[in-house]
Write a protein that holds these residues in place. Structure first.
Motif, short mmCIF file in Angstrom:
data_model
loop_
_atom_site.label_atom_id
_atom_site.label_comp_id
_atom_site.label_asym_id
_atom_site.label_seq_id
_atom_site.Cartn_x
_atom_site.Cartn_y
_atom_site.Cartn_z
N ALA A 161 41.23 42.74 -10.50
CA ALA A 161 42.54 43.37 -10.33
C ALA A 161 42.94 43.38 -8.85
O ALA A 161 44.10 43.11 -8.51
N LYS A 162 41.99 43.65 -7.97
CA LYS A 162 42.27 43.60 -6.53
C LYS A 162 42.67 42.20 -6.11
O LYS A 162 43.60 42.01 -5.32
N ALA A 163 41.97 41.20 -6.65
CA ALA A 163 42.30 39.80 -6.35
C ALA A 163 43.69 39.45 -6.87
O ALA A 163 44.45 38.72 -6.21
N LEU B 149 42.32 46.63 -14.92
CA LEU B 149 41.54 45.42 -15.19
C LEU B 149 42.18 44.16 -14.62
O LEU B 149 41.47 43.25 -14.19
N ALA B 150 43.51 44.11 -14.63
CA ALA B 150 44.22 42.91 -14.17
C ALA B 150 45.68 43.28 -13.92
O ALA B 150 46.20 44.23 -14.49
N VAL B 151 46.32 42.47 -13.08
CA VAL B 151 47.74 42.64 -12.80
C VAL B 151 48.37 41.25 -12.77
O VAL B 151 47.79 40.32 -12.20
N ARG B 152 49.52 41.12 -13.40
CA ARG B 152 50.21 39.83 -13.39
C ARG B 152 51.70 40.06 -13.21
O ARG B 152 52.21 41.16 -13.42
N HIS B 153 52.39 39.00 -12.84
CA HIS B 153 53.85 39.04 -12.80
C HIS B 153 54.33 38.89 -14.24
O HIS B 153 53.70 38.21 -15.05
N LEU C 254 49.31 38.02 -5.92
CA LEU C 254 50.74 38.28 -6.13
C LEU C 254 51.46 38.54 -4.81
O LEU C 254 52.58 38.06 -4.60
N TYR C 255 50.82 39.29 -3.92
CA TYR C 255 51.43 39.56 -2.61
C TYR C 255 51.63 38.26 -1.83
O TYR C 255 52.72 37.99 -1.33
N PHE C 256 50.58 37.45 -1.72
CA PHE C 256 50.68 36.23 -0.92
C PHE C 256 51.63 35.22 -1.54
O PHE C 256 52.31 34.48 -0.81
N PHE C 257 51.72 35.18 -2.86
CA PHE C 257 52.68 34.28 -3.51
C PHE C 257 54.10 34.63 -3.09
O PHE C 257 54.89 33.76 -2.73
#
Length: 99
Positions: free
Chosen positions: A11-13, A88-92, A18-21
């Motif tokens: 999730a941190k990754a 657990l995870a984050v997505r756009h 997402l930030y760098f994208f």
């Protein structure tokens, strides 16, 4: 009662990815997106059961929609116990699935 949030390494990754994208084209928008996500965690800490379930066989596995601009983000999380939520995870929202 407020829950404590934990983040998996994945999730941190995801948050960094997402930030760098977004930062590739607009650093200020990337900062605003991260601020929006961080503020949203406060709501999740208070009301995790208001989020939609992912799997009918596990009512503690849920998704949290975070609005930003015309779309936003989705966080997959699990309510571990009466005190702990694990992100657990984050997505756009426009991504197909979690990474």
């Amino acid at each position: 009662m407020s829950f404590q949030l934990r983040f998996t390494v994945e999730a941190k990754a995801d948050l960094q990815r997402l930030y760098f994208f977004l930062a590739e084209n607009d650093v200020e928008a990337a900062k605003r997106a991260l601020e929006t996500i961080n503020k949203a965690w406060e709501l999740l800490e208070e009301f995790p059961f208001s989020c939609r379930t992912v799997d009918s066989s596990n009512p503690f596995l849920r998704e949290f929609v975070i609005s930003f601009g015309r779309s936003g983000y989705v966080a997959l999380f699990e309510i571990e116990d009466k005190e702990t939520i694990t992100i657990l995870a984050v997505r756009h929202q426009r991504e197909d699935d979690y990474h």
